[in-house]
Design a protein around this motif. Structure first.
Motif, PDB file in Angstrom:
ATOM      1  N   LEU A 174       0.835  -1.204   0.000  1.00 44.92           N
ATOM      2  CA  LEU A 174       0.000   0.000   0.000  1.00 44.92           C
ATOM      3  C   LEU A 174       0.869   1.254   0.000  1.00 44.92           C
ATOM      4  O   LEU A 174       0.575   2.232  -0.703  1.00 44.92           O
ATOM      5  N   LEU A 175       1.957   1.230   0.751  1.00 38.85           N
ATOM      6  CA  LEU A 175       2.860   2.376   0.783  1.00 38.85           C
ATOM      7  C   LEU A 175       3.503   2.626  -0.579  1.00 38.85           C
ATOM      8  O   LEU A 175       3.711   3.781  -0.968  1.00 38.85           O
ATOM      9  N   ARG A 176       3.817   1.558  -1.302  1.00 37.48           N
ATOM     10  CA  ARG A 176       4.338   1.747  -2.661  1.00 37.48           C
ATOM     11  C   ARG A 176       3.327   2.485  -3.532  1.00 37.48           C
ATOM     12  O   ARG A 176       3.687   3.344  -4.337  1.00 37.48           O
ATOM     13  N   ASN A 177       2.062   2.147  -3.360  1.00 37.14           N
ATOM     14  CA  ASN A 177       1.020   2.833  -4.129  1.00 37.14           C
ATOM     15  C   ASN A 177       0.940   4.312  -3.772  1.00 37.14           C
ATOM     16  O   ASN A 177       0.725   5.159  -4.642  1.00 37.14           O
ATOM     17  N   TYR A 178       1.123   4.631  -2.495  1.00 31.08           N
ATOM     18  CA  TYR A 178       1.117   6.037  -2.083  1.00 31.08           C
ATOM     19  C   TYR A 178       2.292   6.790  -2.698  1.00 31.08           C
ATOM     20  O   TYR A 178       2.167   7.942  -3.128  1.00 31.08           O
ATOM     21  N   VAL A 179       3.474   6.141  -2.722  1.00 30.87           N
ATOM     22  CA  VAL A 179       4.640   6.777  -3.344  1.00 30.87           C
ATOM     23  C   VAL A 179       4.381   7.020  -4.825  1.00 30.87           C
ATOM     24  O   VAL A 179       4.657   8.104  -5.359  1.00 30.87           O
ATOM     25  N   LEU A 180       3.833   6.031  -5.510  1.00 36.30           N
ATOM     26  CA  LEU A 180       3.538   6.184  -6.940  1.00 36.30           C
ATOM     27  C   LEU A 180       2.483   7.257  -7.169  1.00 36.30           C
ATOM     28  O   LEU A 180       2.517   7.976  -8.177  1.00 36.30           O
ATOM     29  N   GLU A 181       1.553   7.391  -6.237  1.00 35.62           N
ATOM     30  CA  GLU A 181       0.562   8.459  -6.339  1.00 35.62           C
ATOM     31  C   GLU A 181       1.241   9.831  -6.312  1.00 35.62           C
ATOM     32  O   GLU A 181       0.910  10.721  -7.107  1.00 35.62           O
ATOM     33  N   LEU A 182       2.211   9.997  -5.413  1.00 39.31           N
ATOM     34  CA  LEU A 182       2.959  11.259  -5.355  1.00 39.31           C
ATOM     35  C   LEU A 182       3.745  11.483  -6.642  1.00 39.31           C
ATOM     36  O   LEU A 182       3.810  12.610  -7.154  1.00 39.31           O
ATOM     37  N   VAL A 183       4.341  10.420  -7.160  1.00 37.57           N
ATOM     38  CA  VAL A 183       5.113  10.533  -8.406  1.00 37.57           C
ATOM     39  C   VAL A 183       4.219  11.009  -9.542  1.00 37.57           C
ATOM     40  O   VAL A 183       4.576  11.936 -10.296  1.00 37.57           O
ATOM     41  N   HIS A 184       3.060  10.405  -9.668  1.00 39.24           N
ATOM     42  CA  HIS A 184       2.163  10.792 -10.762  1.00 39.24           C
ATOM     43  C   HIS A 184       1.597  12.192 -10.559  1.00 39.24           C
ATOM     44  O   HIS A 184       1.405  12.939 -11.533  1.00 39.24           O
TER      45      HIS A 184
END
Length: 312
Positions: A174-184
């Motif tokens: 889930l944390l990886r998804n949050y990081v990718l959300e910030l990236v996008h």
């Protein structure tokens, strides 16, 4: 000019503990050693409350990736550009592009997360970090944002903080998804337009060049190898033309880029020859020489003695 080395995650937590007054164990996220890669999230106000007299934000020049939501008046300094931030900024940092982050007032808040490339490995996420526009060398990924945007991004960081403290079995997914959300979110933003060159550009280029150079040292194992060897490679990492880098260094330091690089390699070679039992072939490999003869010829040109003679 004081050189700055890169900081390992272990050193990062020692430094963070010193800044916050907390024990290292309390800073490490639960179960992180069981995960591939590394991730953690911090409050900016907590990290800087002990260092208000310093004029540089801690944790800027590191051997890991970093995404920061910074609220306050600040300035980002790259080799040949300065980005002024009046209120809020979203910053993406890669270990391949050095920069300085300078707070311009004491009213600083926000959050930042740090992670290794293994945390977002391609076999897990399907992406290659350095191929993303937001982390590509040559860019200046600092984005000025309005209060409403900053508030929304703060929610994502708050979710990270809640999740990393939870007992959820799949929390790092889930944390990886949050990081990718910030990236996008960052990739959808327009870059800050307040880019300008000023009279301190040469000083910044020199500082960041030295930082890039020293980031590769010390050589601590026979498996470690220099990744930057030529003037062109350093210029590309700093996003400036190699002729400009040479001119700045020659005008201010009296030496060419190649001369400075060679001098530092020789310095490290002398240390390895005197302080380790590695064979000449291993030392040559670590310092970026494919052939022992090439290293021996280089060392002799620089010192007038052969590596074997120097070691005895």
């Amino acid at each position: 000019m004081k050189a700055v080395k890169s900081t390992s995650l272990e050193e990062f937590y020692k430094e963070a503990a010193a800044f916050t007054g907390r024990e290292i164990d309390t800073l490490l996220p639960p179960g992180i050693n069981k995960e591939i890669g590394h991730f953690n999230v911090f409050d900016i106000s907590e990290t800087i409350k002990q260092v208000k007299r310093k004029n540089v934000m801690p944790y800027n020049r590191r051997a890991y990736y970093k995404i920061s939501l910074i609220r306050g008046k600040n300035r980002a300094e790259y080799a040949d550009k300065v980005i002024d931030v009046k209120k809020n900024a979203l910053l993406f940092a890669t270990p391949k592009v050095p920069y300085h982050w300078v707070p311009l007032d004491e009213n600083q808040s926000g959050s930042f997360c740090v992670f290794t490339d293994e945390f977002l490995a391609k076999n897990i996420t399907g992406i290659v970090l350095d191929e993303l526009p937001i982390f590509r060398s040559g860019g200046y990924p600092v984005f000025e944002i309005e209060d409403a945007q900053a508030d929304q991004l703060a929610l994502t960081f708050n979710k990270m903080k809640e999740e990393i403290a939870s007992g959820y079995v799949y929390k790092y997914d889930l944390l990886r998804n949050y990081v990718l959300e910030l990236v996008h979110q960052g990739q959808k933003l327009q870059p800050a337009t307040q880019l300008h060159t000023n009279q301190n550009a040469s000083a910044r280029i020199i500082s960041l060049f030295i930082e890039l150079l020293e980031r590769q040292f010390p050589i601590e194992s026979p498996e470690q190898k220099l990744t930057l060897r030529t003037a062109k490679e350093y210029a590309e990492r700093l996003a400036i033309h190699v002729n400009h880098l040479n001119k700045v260094l020659k005008d201010n330091m009296g030496k060419t880029t190649t001369d400075i690089i060679s001098s530092r390699i020789v310095q490290e070679a002398k240390i390895l020859l005197k302080q380790t039992d590695w064979n000449i072939s291993e030392i040559a490999y670590c310092l970026g020489f494919e052939e022992v003869a090439h290293f021996s010829n280089f060392f002799k040109r620089q010192t007038s003695v052969a590596p074997v003679t120097f070691r005895t």
